[in-house]
Motif scaffolding. Structure first.
Motif, PDB file in Angstrom:
ATOM      1  N   GLU A 129       0.808  -1.219   0.000  1.00 59.22           N
ATOM      2  CA  GLU A 129       0.000   0.000   0.000  1.00 59.22           C
ATOM      3  C   GLU A 129       0.840   1.267   0.000  1.00 59.22           C
ATOM      4  O   GLU A 129       0.335   2.352  -0.260  1.00 59.22           O
ATOM      5  CB  GLU A 129      -0.993   0.010   1.173  1.00 59.22           C
ATOM      6  N   ASP A 130       2.157   1.135   0.227  1.00 64.60           N
ATOM      7  CA  ASP A 130       3.056   2.288   0.231  1.00 64.60           C
ATOM      8  C   ASP A 130       3.760   2.492  -1.106  1.00 64.60           C
ATOM      9  O   ASP A 130       4.521   3.444  -1.258  1.00 64.60           O
ATOM     10  CB  ASP A 130       4.105   2.126   1.332  1.00 64.60           C
ATOM     11  N   VAL A 131       3.529   1.602  -2.064  1.00 65.68           N
ATOM     12  CA  VAL A 131       4.194   1.677  -3.366  1.00 65.68           C
ATOM     13  C   VAL A 131       3.161   2.046  -4.430  1.00 65.68           C
ATOM     14  O   VAL A 131       2.181   1.321  -4.624  1.00 65.68           O
ATOM     15  CB  VAL A 131       4.860   0.321  -3.718  1.00 65.68           C
ATOM     16  N   PRO A 132       3.374   3.155  -5.142  1.00 71.01           N
ATOM     17  CA  PRO A 132       2.404   3.579  -6.159  1.00 71.01           C
ATOM     18  C   PRO A 132       2.641   2.866  -7.489  1.00 71.01           C
ATOM     19  O   PRO A 132       3.099   3.453  -8.458  1.00 71.01           O
ATOM     20  CB  PRO A 132       2.675   5.076  -6.283  1.00 71.01           C
ATOM     21  N   GLY A 133       2.374   1.604  -7.519  1.00 70.63           N
ATOM     22  CA  GLY A 133       2.599   0.836  -8.738  1.00 70.63           C
ATOM     23  C   GLY A 133       2.507  -0.642  -8.474  1.00 70.63           C
ATOM     24  O   GLY A 133       2.057  -1.077  -7.425  1.00 70.63           O
ATOM     25  N   TYR A 174       0.489  -2.589  -9.624  1.00 68.32           N
ATOM     26  CA  TYR A 174      -0.915  -2.900  -9.360  1.00 68.32           C
ATOM     27  C   TYR A 174      -1.309  -4.251  -9.943  1.00 68.32           C
ATOM     28  O   TYR A 174      -2.238  -4.877  -9.450  1.00 68.32           O
ATOM     29  CB  TYR A 174      -1.816  -1.804  -9.917  1.00 68.32           C
ATOM     30  N   CYS A 175      -0.606  -4.714 -10.972  1.00 72.02           N
ATOM     31  CA  CYS A 175      -0.886  -6.046 -11.523  1.00 72.02           C
ATOM     32  C   CYS A 175      -0.645  -7.111 -10.468  1.00 72.02           C
ATOM     33  O   CYS A 175      -1.218  -8.189 -10.521  1.00 72.02           O
ATOM     34  CB  CYS A 175      -0.045  -6.307 -12.763  1.00 72.02           C
ATOM     35  N   SER A 176       0.178  -6.804  -9.481  1.00 71.13           N
ATOM     36  CA  SER A 176       0.467  -7.719  -8.390  1.00 71.13           C
ATOM     37  C   SER A 176      -0.404  -7.460  -7.173  1.00 71.13           C
ATOM     38  O   SER A 176      -0.943  -8.386  -6.582  1.00 71.13           O
ATOM     39  CB  SER A 176       1.940  -7.587  -7.986  1.00 71.13           C
ATOM     40  N   THR A 177      -0.538  -6.191  -6.804  1.00 79.25           N
ATOM     41  CA  THR A 177      -1.160  -5.853  -5.532  1.00 79.25           C
ATOM     42  C   THR A 177      -2.626  -5.477  -5.622  1.00 79.25           C
ATOM     43  O   THR A 177      -3.330  -5.506  -4.626  1.00 79.25           O
ATOM     44  CB  THR A 177      -0.414  -4.698  -4.852  1.00 79.25           C
ATOM     45  N   GLY A 178      -3.094  -5.104  -6.795  1.00 80.76           N
ATOM     46  CA  GLY A 178      -4.494  -4.743  -6.945  1.00 80.76           C
ATOM     47  C   GLY A 178      -4.727  -3.258  -7.089  1.00 80.76           C
ATOM     48  O   GLY A 178      -3.810  -2.499  -7.357  1.00 80.76           O
ATOM     49  N   LYS A 179      -5.952  -2.847  -6.910  1.00 82.66           N
ATOM     50  CA  LYS A 179      -6.367  -1.470  -7.135  1.00 82.66           C
ATOM     51  C   LYS A 179      -5.543  -0.492  -6.317  1.00 82.66           C
ATOM     52  O   LYS A 179      -5.145  -0.770  -5.195  1.00 82.66           O
ATOM     53  CB  LYS A 179      -7.844  -1.298  -6.793  1.00 82.66           C
ATOM     54  N   ALA A 180      -5.346   0.679  -6.898  1.00 90.68           N
ATOM     55  CA  ALA A 180      -4.606   1.745  -6.229  1.00 90.68           C
ATOM     56  C   ALA A 180      -5.376   2.250  -5.018  1.00 90.68           C
ATOM     57  O   ALA A 180      -6.607   2.298  -5.031  1.00 90.68           O
ATOM     58  CB  ALA A 180      -4.372   2.893  -7.209  1.00 90.68           C
ATOM     59  N   THR A 181      -4.638   2.616  -3.993  1.00 93.66           N
ATOM     60  CA  THR A 181      -5.268   3.221  -2.828  1.00 93.66           C
ATOM     61  C   THR A 181      -5.430   4.729  -3.021  1.00 93.66           C
ATOM     62  O   THR A 181      -6.240   5.342  -2.351  1.00 93.66           O
ATOM     63  CB  THR A 181      -4.459   2.949  -1.545  1.00 93.66           C
ATOM     64  N   CYS A 182      -4.680   5.312  -3.938  1.00 95.56           N
ATOM     65  CA  CYS A 182      -4.819   6.739  -4.241  1.00 95.56           C
ATOM     66  C   CYS A 182      -6.139   6.967  -4.972  1.00 95.56           C
ATOM     67  O   CYS A 182      -6.462   6.234  -5.908  1.00 95.56           O
ATOM     68  CB  CYS A 182      -3.657   7.226  -5.101  1.00 95.56           C
ATOM     69  N   GLN A 183      -6.865   7.975  -4.543  1.00 92.28           N
ATOM     70  CA  GLN A 183      -8.177   8.262  -5.130  1.00 92.28           C
ATOM     71  C   GLN A 183      -8.125   9.327  -6.215  1.00 92.28           C
ATOM     72  O   GLN A 183      -9.144   9.609  -6.847  1.00 92.28           O
ATOM     73  CB  GLN A 183      -9.146   8.697  -4.028  1.00 92.28           C
ATOM     74  N   ASP A 184      -6.941   9.931  -6.440  1.00 89.58           N
ATOM     75  CA  ASP A 184      -6.852  11.034  -7.394  1.00 89.58           C
ATOM     76  C   ASP A 184      -6.197  10.644  -8.719  1.00 89.58           C
ATOM     77  O   ASP A 184      -5.647  11.479  -9.415  1.00 89.58           O
ATOM     78  CB  ASP A 184      -6.142  12.238  -6.765  1.00 89.58           C
ATOM     79  N   LEU A 185      -6.271   9.357  -9.092  1.00 88.86           N
ATOM     80  CA  LEU A 185      -5.773   8.918 -10.398  1.00 88.86           C
ATOM     81  C   LEU A 185      -6.777   9.312 -11.481  1.00 88.86           C
ATOM     82  O   LEU A 185      -7.969   9.408 -11.214  1.00 88.86           O
ATOM     83  CB  LEU A 185      -5.551   7.408 -10.419  1.00 88.86           C
TER      84      LEU A 185
END
Length: 125
Positions: A73-77, A79-90
């Motif tokens: 959750e601390d890495v902005p990327g 996502y193919c591994s970790t899932g949806k972004a936690t950032c809401q401003d994409l």
């Protein structure tokens, strides 16, 4: 608990992804984070949240030994591994570049679902 690793002491040892209980189709690993193109993606280019996480995760990885990685959750990327972004401003109206990524190519992510926009659609399966 050392688990057989040669580390100076417990305080400097970071848990591995498996020890954190994560098990991904695309491994959440330093090598994949380093190949990840998400930080260059137009979808998150104007995201203050993603840019802040990018700076802090680069700093954290620089301080971590060997193959250790920050919490997903601390890495902005990757996502193919970790899932949806936690950032809401994409901005998912912008063109995704997932298919230009070496991780995408290495794991044949065009064959799975979703095949792109992992930051919005979730991890590759």
């Amino acid at each position: 608990m050392n688990k057989g690793r040669n580390t100076p002491n417990e305080e400097t040892r970071f848990p591995t992804p498996r020890e954190r209980g994560t098990d991904f189709e695309v491994p959440y690993a330093r090598s994949n984070i380093e190949k990840c193109m998400c930080s260059q993606c137009p979808v998150q280019a104007d995201s203050k949240c993603a840019q802040d996480k990018l700076q802090s995760s680069k700093k954290a990885m620089g301080a971590m030994p060997g193959v250790e990685v920050p919490n997903p959750e601390d890495v902005p990327g990757i996502y193919c591994s970790t899932g949806k972004a936690t950032c809401q401003d994409l901005n998912s109206e912008r063109q995704c570049i997932c298919n230009s990524c070496e991780v995408w190519k290495e794991y044949d992510l065009g064959e799975g679902m979703p095949s792109q926009y992992f930051c919005k659609n979730g991890k590759a399966t």
